[in-house]
Motif scaffolding. Structure first.
Motif, PDB file in Angstrom:
ATOM      1  N   TRP A 130     -69.560  23.871  57.500  1.00 18.94           N
ATOM      2  CA  TRP A 130     -68.578  24.396  58.202  1.00 18.94           C
ATOM      3  C   TRP A 130     -67.908  25.443  57.615  1.00 18.94           C
ATOM      4  N   LEU A 131     -68.002  25.210  56.117  1.00 18.04           N
ATOM      5  CA  LEU A 131     -67.132  26.208  55.247  1.00 18.04           C
ATOM      6  C   LEU A 131     -68.013  27.593  54.975  1.00 18.04           C
ATOM      7  N   SER A 132     -69.181  27.758  55.424  1.00 18.72           N
ATOM      8  CA  SER A 132     -69.919  28.803  54.963  1.00 18.72           C
ATOM      9  C   SER A 132     -70.185  29.776  55.796  1.00 18.72           C
ATOM     10  N   PRO A 133     -69.880  31.167  55.400  1.00 19.75           N
ATOM     11  CA  PRO A 133     -70.106  32.210  55.982  1.00 19.75           C
ATOM     12  C   PRO A 133     -71.428  32.498  56.528  1.00 19.75           C
ATOM     13  N   TYR A 134     -72.398  32.079  55.939  1.00 19.03           N
ATOM     14  CA  TYR A 134     -73.829  32.561  55.836  1.00 19.03           C
ATOM     15  C   TYR A 134     -74.312  31.574  57.147  1.00 19.03           C
ATOM     16  N   CYS A 135     -73.615  30.252  57.309  1.00 18.14           N
ATOM     17  CA  CYS A 135     -73.952  29.308  58.484  1.00 18.14           C
ATOM     18  C   CYS A 135     -73.539  30.050  59.759  1.00 18.14           C
TER      19      CYS A 135
ATOM     20  N   CYS B 221     -69.212  39.259  57.666  1.00 13.45           N
ATOM     21  CA  CYS B 221     -68.088  38.207  58.110  1.00 13.45           C
ATOM     22  C   CYS B 221     -67.121  37.887  56.592  1.00 13.45           C
ATOM     23  N   SER B 222     -67.676  37.814  55.528  1.00 15.44           N
ATOM     24  CA  SER B 222     -67.094  37.173  54.482  1.00 15.44           C
ATOM     25  C   SER B 222     -65.812  38.140  54.104  1.00 15.44           C
ATOM     26  N   VAL B 223     -66.091  39.643  54.550  1.00 13.45           N
ATOM     27  CA  VAL B 223     -65.086  40.537  54.215  1.00 13.45           C
ATOM     28  C   VAL B 223     -63.939  40.294  55.564  1.00 13.45           C
ATOM     29  N   ALA B 224     -63.956  40.133  56.455  1.00 14.32           N
ATOM     30  CA  ALA B 224     -63.393  39.924  57.623  1.00 14.32           C
ATOM     31  C   ALA B 224     -62.619  38.760  57.913  1.00 14.32           C
ATOM     32  N   HIS B 225     -63.156  37.556  57.356  1.00  8.68           N
ATOM     33  CA  HIS B 225     -62.225  36.395  57.308  1.00  8.68           C
ATOM     34  C   HIS B 225     -62.085  35.467  55.916  1.00  8.68           C
ATOM     35  N   TRP B 226     -63.339  35.465  55.180  1.00 10.58           N
ATOM     36  CA  TRP B 226     -63.052  34.545  54.150  1.00 10.58           C
ATOM     37  C   TRP B 226     -62.427  35.338  52.763  1.00 10.58           C
TER      38      TRP B 226
ATOM     39  N   LYS C  36     -73.153  41.495  47.772  1.00  8.21           N
ATOM     40  CA  LYS C  36     -71.903  41.613  47.374  1.00  8.21           C
ATOM     41  C   LYS C  36     -71.016  40.393  47.748  1.00  8.21           C
ATOM     42  N   SER C  37     -71.621  39.739  49.126  1.00  9.33           N
ATOM     43  CA  SER C  37     -70.725  38.765  49.430  1.00  9.33           C
ATOM     44  C   SER C  37     -70.378  37.452  48.474  1.00  9.33           C
ATOM     45  N   PRO C  38     -71.286  37.262  47.680  1.00  8.24           N
ATOM     46  CA  PRO C  38     -71.028  36.256  46.427  1.00  8.24           C
ATOM     47  C   PRO C  38     -69.718  36.600  45.620  1.00  8.24           C
ATOM     48  N   LEU C  39     -69.536  37.824  45.614  1.00  5.65           N
ATOM     49  CA  LEU C  39     -68.297  38.099  44.844  1.00  5.65           C
ATOM     50  C   LEU C  39     -67.050  37.527  45.319  1.00  5.65           C
TER      51      LEU C  39
ATOM     52  N   ALA D 206     -62.393  40.542  40.883  1.00  4.34           N
ATOM     53  CA  ALA D 206     -61.451  41.354  41.882  1.00  4.34           C
ATOM     54  C   ALA D 206     -61.264  42.754  41.882  1.00  4.34           C
ATOM     55  N   LYS D 207     -61.740  43.409  40.751  1.00  6.04           N
ATOM     56  CA  LYS D 207     -62.091  44.757  40.771  1.00  6.04           C
ATOM     57  C   LYS D 207     -63.371  45.238  41.196  1.00  6.04           C
ATOM     58  N   GLU D 208     -64.401  44.274  41.112  1.00  2.00           N
ATOM     59  CA  GLU D 208     -65.566  44.453  41.889  1.00  2.00           C
ATOM     60  C   GLU D 208     -65.696  44.491  43.331  1.00  2.00           C
ATOM     61  N   CYS D 209     -64.806  43.386  43.793  1.00  2.00           N
ATOM     62  CA  CYS D 209     -64.391  43.387  45.314  1.00  2.00           C
ATOM     63  C   CYS D 209     -63.807  44.482  45.729  1.00  2.00           C
ATOM     64  N   PHE D 210     -63.038  45.237  45.019  1.00  2.00           N
ATOM     65  CA  PHE D 210     -62.153  46.253  45.400  1.00  2.00           C
ATOM     66  C   PHE D 210     -63.075  47.483  45.649  1.00  2.00           C
ATOM     67  N   GLU D 211     -63.914  47.721  44.685  1.00  2.00           N
ATOM     68  CA  GLU D 211     -64.886  48.823  44.593  1.00  2.00           C
ATOM     69  C   GLU D 211     -65.813  48.604  45.980  1.00  2.00           C
ATOM     70  N   MET D 212     -66.228  47.432  46.203  1.00  2.00           N
ATOM     71  CA  MET D 212     -67.038  47.131  47.301  1.00  2.00           C
ATOM     72  C   MET D 212     -66.377  47.517  48.647  1.00  2.00           C
ATOM     73  N   LEU D 213     -65.084  47.084  48.870  1.00  2.00           N
ATOM     74  CA  LEU D 213     -64.290  47.483  49.991  1.00  2.00           C
ATOM     75  C   LEU D 213     -64.221  49.181  50.055  1.00  2.00           C
TER      76      LEU D 213
END
Lengths: 219, 223
Positions: B10-15, B157-162, B103-106, B122-129
């Protein structure tokens, strides 16, 4: 309308080799542009602004990035010759799974074999052999991963064969001793003109790796 | 009639990617919740290579890896297509789906790290965005898929919610609406789509579980 196909490439790249093979299988005439990765062309930066990486396939001016996406695109657009993906959805899913497996494992683990020493290298060698054995098991008794003819997984995987000699020399081990069936498959693929003319000479690749090791200060 | 089963967590975005695709297509399925700390023999039998969820079972045939599953679903049930028909547009969609996969695993790495390592992630996440804002959402589209969501929207979805939940949990501020106006619009639009809105894991439940997992992580690091 005349088709214009350009491939931005770098000769030792296994990813570039995938697209070369797919284009050759379909008999597509294209312009091959070799990139100097230390001095990337304006065209490359324009066509792949996100990753700035090769290969990039440019079809009638429109770029397709990522090698497996290129192979799928080539298979779809030039679908009347040498199909690479099966038509059955479940078999297609299986092919995509294994190509994804190759993508996740071979480059990264193989990279660790030539980039590291001692215990780290021993671990990398062990992981590489385990990965190759799994692929060997999936191949089974089929002549190709695609069955009777070269398919999507074959195209995804065979480029790495051009790196085996370099990995064996760097790691001081024999892949054929561990995975004879896999090497037999590789040699079978190399008998095909589309593969043979798309893969560089293994000694050349080894020389390239040695240069890279010097450049990165790896003994 | 063919039977469709989904092994998930239930916690997995991939699911959730798979759940949304099945619901968009109107496909009935049986959901089996896996305890990831105690994986069932069935899961290990159906996904011996990666031993992970999600696994889709269609007519007793297993399909593994969420993106492979999504493409299979789209091909078997062609109604409400999740990819463009034009080969080049499809190649562009697949490019962004791969970007999301890479990138989602970040985002989950943010949760598993601290200190300097977390700062780097966090820096890598920012660059992805930044990449998404600059390259993916141009043209004033409501969704990556145009007027309707497609596989690219689902993949992010990971970006949208997780991301938001993990930021709250870790006390980080990577995504700021004023810095990412296009992405912000997309997130609001995406989470308003009924099939998405009605099928998202509860934020409080997520935070509670993340807290427990974090405590376990720290305990195992210090022991």
């Amino acid at each position: 309308m005349a088709e214009e196909v350009v491939l931005l490439d770098f000769w030792p790249s296994p990813f570039g080799m995938r697209s070369r093979i797919a284009l050759a299988e379909k008999g597509i005439k294209y312009e091959h542009k070799e990139e100097d990765l230390r001095n990337k062309s304006a065209l490359l930066l324009q066509m792949n602004p996100v990753h700035k990486k090769i290969p990039v396939l440019i079809h009638n001016g429109k770029p397709v990035c990522e090698s497996l996406i290129q192979v799928q695109y080539i298979d779809e657009v030039w679908h009347d010759k040498a199909p690479l993906l099966p038509s059955d959805p479940y078999q297609k899913a299986t092919a995509r799974f294994w190509a994804d497996y190759v993508d996740k494992k071979i480059y990264e683990v193989g990279g660790r074999v030539w980039k590291t020493k001692g215990e780290k290298q021993a671990t990398a060698k062990k992981e590489l052999i385990e990965t190759l054995k799994l692929l060997e098991k999936e191949l089974g008794d089929k002549p190709y991963f695609g069955g009777e003819s070269l398919g999507y997984v074959d195209v995804a995987f065979i480029p790495f064969y051009s790196w085996f000699y370099a990995l064996e020399k760097c790691g001081n081990f024999s892949i054929e001793a561990e995975c004879p069936k896999l090497i037999a498959w590789a040699k079978r693929c190399m008998q095909k003109e589309s593969v043979a003319k798309s893969l560089p000479d293994q000694q050349k690749v080894y020389d390239f790796i040695l240069e890279m090791k010097k450049h990165f200060g790896i003994e | 009639m063919a039977v469709v089963k989904l092994f998930g967590a239930w916690l997995s975005p991939y699911c959730y990617r798979v759940i949304w695709a099945l619901k968009v297509k109107g496909i009935a399925y049986e959901y089996i919740e896996e305890d990831l700390s105690n994986k069932s023999p069935l899961l290990l039998q159906y996904n011996p290579i990666h031993k992970k969820i999600p696994v889709l079972l269609h007519d007793d045939k297993p399909i593994c890896e969420s993106t492979v599953i999504l493409r299979y679903i789209d091909e078997i049930w062609p109604q409400n297509p999740l990819l463009p028909a034009d080969p080049h547009e499809r190649a562009v969609a697949l490019f962004w789906i791969k970007f999301a996969d890479d990138k989602s695993p970040l985002i989950s790495k943010l949760f598993r790290t601290d200190g300097e390592e977390q700062q780097a992630v966090a820096k890598e996440c920012f660059e992805m965005l930044e990449v998404l804002e600059e390259h993916a959402l141009i043209g004033g589209k409501k969704f990556f898929g145009g007027d309707e969501i497609n596989m690219v929207d689902i993949a992010f979805c990971s970006v949208a919610h997780w991301l938001g939940v993990i930021e709250d949990f870790a006390g980080l501020k990577i995504f700021e609406p004023h810095k990412f106006p296009r992405l912000n619009s997309w997130i609001q639009n995406f989470k308003s789509v009924p099939v998405i809105k009605d099928n998202l894991p509860d934020t409080d439940k997520m935070l509670a579980l993340l807290k427990r997992r974090r405590e376990m992580l720290l305990a195992s690091k210090s022991s």
